[in-house]
Write a protein that holds these residues in place. Structure first.
Motif, PDB file in Angstrom:
ATOM      1  N   GLN A 216       0.830  -1.200   0.000  1.00  0.00           N
ATOM      2  CA  GLN A 216       0.000   0.000   0.000  1.00  0.00           C
ATOM      3  C   GLN A 216       0.866   1.253   0.000  1.00  0.00           C
ATOM      4  OE1 GLN A 216      -2.552  -0.285   3.398  1.00  0.00           O
ATOM      5  NE2 GLN A 216      -4.058  -1.621   2.395  1.00  0.00           N
ATOM      6  N   GLU A 217       1.909   1.255   0.791  1.00  0.00           N
ATOM      7  CA  GLU A 217       2.790   2.428   0.890  1.00  0.00           C
ATOM      8  C   GLU A 217       3.529   2.662  -0.428  1.00  0.00           C
ATOM      9  OE1 GLU A 217       3.834   5.693   2.883  1.00  0.00           O
ATOM     10  OE2 GLU A 217       2.581   4.124   3.746  1.00  0.00           O
ATOM     11  N   ILE A 218       3.950   1.590  -1.071  1.00  0.00           N
ATOM     12  CA  ILE A 218       4.681   1.717  -2.334  1.00  0.00           C
ATOM     13  C   ILE A 218       3.773   2.196  -3.455  1.00  0.00           C
ATOM     14  CG2 ILE A 218       5.881   0.372  -4.112  1.00  0.00           C
ATOM     15  CD1 ILE A 218       7.041  -1.332  -1.840  1.00  0.00           C
ATOM     16  N   SER A 219       2.508   1.743  -3.451  1.00  0.00           N
ATOM     17  CA  SER A 219       1.590   2.083  -4.544  1.00  0.00           C
ATOM     18  C   SER A 219       0.985   3.476  -4.400  1.00  0.00           C
ATOM     19  CB  SER A 219       0.484   1.043  -4.633  1.00  0.00           C
ATOM     20  OG  SER A 219      -0.309   1.081  -3.457  1.00  0.00           O
ATOM     21  N   LYS A 220       1.237   4.173  -3.329  1.00  0.00           N
ATOM     22  CA  LYS A 220       0.697   5.528  -3.164  1.00  0.00           C
ATOM     23  C   LYS A 220       1.287   6.448  -4.221  1.00  0.00           C
ATOM     24  CE  LYS A 220      -0.266   5.780   1.774  1.00  0.00           C
ATOM     25  NZ  LYS A 220       0.159   6.400   3.037  1.00  0.00           N
ATOM     26  N   ALA A 221       0.535   7.511  -4.533  1.00  0.00           N
ATOM     27  CA  ALA A 221       1.013   8.486  -5.522  1.00  0.00           C
ATOM     28  C   ALA A 221       2.220   9.236  -4.935  1.00  0.00           C
ATOM     29  CB  ALA A 221      -0.105   9.471  -5.857  1.00  0.00           C
ATOM     30  N   LYS A 222       3.200   9.424  -5.796  1.00  0.00           N
ATOM     31  CA  LYS A 222       4.416  10.092  -5.337  1.00  0.00           C
ATOM     32  C   LYS A 222       4.162  11.589  -5.233  1.00  0.00           C
ATOM     33  CE  LYS A 222       6.621   6.230  -5.614  1.00  0.00           C
ATOM     34  NZ  LYS A 222       5.610   5.273  -5.299  1.00  0.00           N
ATOM     35  N   PRO A 223       4.778  12.280  -4.282  1.00  0.00           N
ATOM     36  CA  PRO A 223       4.567  13.725  -4.163  1.00  0.00           C
ATOM     37  C   PRO A 223       5.200  14.459  -5.341  1.00  0.00           C
ATOM     38  CG  PRO A 223       6.247  12.979  -2.629  1.00  0.00           C
ATOM     39  CD  PRO A 223       5.660  11.767  -3.263  1.00  0.00           C
ATOM     40  N   LYS A 224       4.618  15.588  -5.686  1.00  0.00           N
ATOM     41  CA  LYS A 224       5.123  16.378  -6.797  1.00  0.00           C
ATOM     42  C   LYS A 224       6.418  17.069  -6.368  1.00  0.00           C
ATOM     43  CE  LYS A 224       0.921  17.493  -9.284  1.00  0.00           C
ATOM     44  NZ  LYS A 224       0.097  18.575  -9.812  1.00  0.00           N
ATOM     45  N   ALA A 225       7.308  17.273  -7.333  1.00  0.00           N
ATOM     46  CA  ALA A 225       8.570  17.963  -7.063  1.00  0.00           C
ATOM     47  C   ALA A 225       8.286  19.450  -6.847  1.00  0.00           C
ATOM     48  CB  ALA A 225       9.538  17.772  -8.212  1.00  0.00           C
ATOM     49  N   ALA A 226       9.115  20.087  -6.087  1.00  0.00           N
ATOM     50  CA  ALA A 226       8.961  21.513  -5.830  1.00  0.00           C
ATOM     51  C   ALA A 226       9.179  22.286  -7.128  1.00  0.00           C
ATOM     52  CB  ALA A 226       9.971  21.968  -4.783  1.00  0.00           C
ATOM     53  N   PRO A 227       8.495  23.426  -7.288  1.00  0.00           N
ATOM     54  CA  PRO A 227       8.674  24.191  -8.525  1.00  0.00           C
ATOM     55  C   PRO A 227      10.084  24.773  -8.605  1.00  0.00           C
ATOM     56  CG  PRO A 227       7.294  25.387  -6.989  1.00  0.00           C
ATOM     57  CD  PRO A 227       7.532  24.041  -6.399  1.00  0.00           C
ATOM     58  N   ARG A 228      10.578  24.905  -9.810  1.00  0.00           N
ATOM     59  CA  ARG A 228      11.908  25.462 -10.037  1.00  0.00           C
ATOM     60  C   ARG A 228      11.911  26.954  -9.737  1.00  0.00           C
ATOM     61  NH1 ARG A 228      16.005  21.853 -10.896  1.00  0.00           N
ATOM     62  NH2 ARG A 228      15.184  20.053 -11.953  1.00  0.00           N
ATOM     63  N   HIS A 229      13.065  27.456  -9.410  1.00  0.00           N
ATOM     64  CA  HIS A 229      13.226  28.882  -9.169  1.00  0.00           C
ATOM     65  C   HIS A 229      13.087  29.617 -10.501  1.00  0.00           C
ATOM     66  CE1 HIS A 229      15.222  32.672  -8.070  1.00  0.00           C
ATOM     67  NE2 HIS A 229      14.768  32.403  -6.859  1.00  0.00           N
ATOM     68  N   PRO A 230      12.479  30.806 -10.522  1.00  0.00           N
ATOM     69  CA  PRO A 230      12.262  31.508 -11.794  1.00  0.00           C
ATOM     70  C   PRO A 230      13.564  31.818 -12.545  1.00  0.00           C
ATOM     71  CG  PRO A 230      11.040  32.575 -10.040  1.00  0.00           C
ATOM     72  CD  PRO A 230      11.851  31.495  -9.421  1.00  0.00           C
ATOM     73  N   SER A 231      14.658  32.016 -11.831  1.00  0.00           N
ATOM     74  CA  SER A 231      15.907  32.354 -12.518  1.00  0.00           C
ATOM     75  C   SER A 231      16.416  31.191 -13.354  1.00  0.00           C
ATOM     76  CB  SER A 231      16.975  32.770 -11.506  1.00  0.00           C
ATOM     77  OG  SER A 231      17.310  31.671 -10.690  1.00  0.00           O
ATOM     78  N   SER A 232      16.168  29.962 -12.930  1.00  0.00           N
ATOM     79  CA  SER A 232      16.626  28.816 -13.703  1.00  0.00           C
ATOM     80  C   SER A 232      15.757  28.578 -14.923  1.00  0.00           C
ATOM     81  CB  SER A 232      16.677  27.566 -12.824  1.00  0.00           C
ATOM     82  OG  SER A 232      15.377  27.228 -12.420  1.00  0.00           O
ATOM     83  N   SER A 233      14.522  29.058 -14.891  1.00  0.00           N
ATOM     84  CA  SER A 233      13.645  28.867 -16.045  1.00  0.00           C
ATOM     85  C   SER A 233      13.914  29.900 -17.129  1.00  0.00           C
ATOM     86  CB  SER A 233      12.178  28.923 -15.610  1.00  0.00           C
ATOM     87  OG  SER A 233      11.893  30.218 -15.102  1.00  0.00           O
ATOM     88  N   SER A 234      14.696  30.954 -16.848  1.00  0.00           N
ATOM     89  CA  SER A 234      14.992  31.971 -17.853  1.00  0.00           C
ATOM     90  C   SER A 234      15.996  31.470 -18.882  1.00  0.00           C
ATOM     91  CB  SER A 234      15.515  33.245 -17.186  1.00  0.00           C
ATOM     92  OG  SER A 234      16.746  32.972 -16.568  1.00  0.00           O
ATOM     93  N   PHE A 235      16.664  30.357 -18.604  1.00  0.00           N
ATOM     94  CA  PHE A 235      17.597  29.767 -19.547  1.00  0.00           C
ATOM     95  C   PHE A 235      17.042  28.431 -20.019  1.00  0.00           C
ATOM     96  CE2 PHE A 235      20.245  32.129 -16.467  1.00  0.00           C
ATOM     97  CZ  PHE A 235      20.720  33.109 -17.322  1.00  0.00           C
ATOM     98  N   PRO A 236      16.181  28.440 -20.966  1.00  0.00           N
ATOM     99  CA  PRO A 236      15.598  27.160 -21.397  1.00  0.00           C
ATOM    100  C   PRO A 236      16.654  26.290 -22.069  1.00  0.00           C
ATOM    101  CG  PRO A 236      14.852  28.947 -22.823  1.00  0.00           C
ATOM    102  CD  PRO A 236      15.652  29.577 -21.722  1.00  0.00           C
TER     103      PRO A 236
END
Length: 186
Positions: free
Chosen positions: A25-45
């Motif tokens: 049951q513990e293994i089959s649970k949905a995995k938590p979402k990753a934290a959002p990236r910092h906006p500065s790292s998204s400025s360099f696609p």
């Protein structure tokens, strides 16, 4: 004692009850979402720059940088020691003056048999214990000044030796001689 065994058995049963099902049951649970990236790292696609353009840019010849590199000149010389005006000559280190041991252990005990002398200002283990014992037994005779003179030590080192180091002190406590009551078999 039976209650302790019974209690441990009950806790073990509760702890191990349905372990495999709970693990699935513990293994089959949905995995938590990753934290959002910092906006500065998204400025360099990263998807926009193809890997081939980066490798081409690295391999290209950059003439302005090469011309600046050619202007750089490094001159290296060994430092000349004071008092010498010629090539550097390695000096042989002078040996520190040594003194013969005052006390040593007889024979091959503890691997100290090959030590016959020590540098001035130093003590062997046997000499240190002997000096500390002499100072402990006769502090008026074996003062730090006398120890410094006897073993070629610095006076402040001899003072620190007598202030901060103590030889082992073995105390034997005799058994009580009082008559104690004993339980006799009747």
């Amino acid at each position: 004692m039976p209650s302790v065994k019974m209690g441990s058995r009950v806790t073990r049963l509760i702890r191990n009850f349905n372990v495999e099902n709970r693990a699935h049951q513990e293994i089959s649970k949905a995995k938590p979402k990753a934290a959002p990236r910092h906006p500065s790292s998204s400025s360099f696609p990263q998807e926009d720059i193809p890997a081939t353009s980066i490798s081409e840019e690295i391999r290209q010849r950059n003439d302005p940088l090469l011309s600046m590199l050619k202007d750089v000149y490094v001159e290296s010389k060994d430092p000349v020691s004071q008092g010498e005006a010629g090539p550097v000559v390695k000096k042989v280190e002078q040996e520190t003056p040594r003194r013969a041991l005052k006390y040593s252990l007889p024979g091959d005990t503890y691997g100290f048999f090959d030590v016959t002398d020590v540098p001035k200002g130093k003590l062997s283990l046997v000499e240190a214990l002997t000096a500390l014992n002499n100072h402990k037994r006769m502090p008026k005779t074996w003062t730090p000044e006398k120890l410094a003179q006897e073993y070629s030590l610095d006076p402040k080192d001899a003072k620190a030796l007598t202030d901060f180091f103590f030889p082992f002190d073995v105390k034997i406590i005799p058994p009580k001689i009082e008559d104690t009551k004993q339980i006799k078999d009747s």
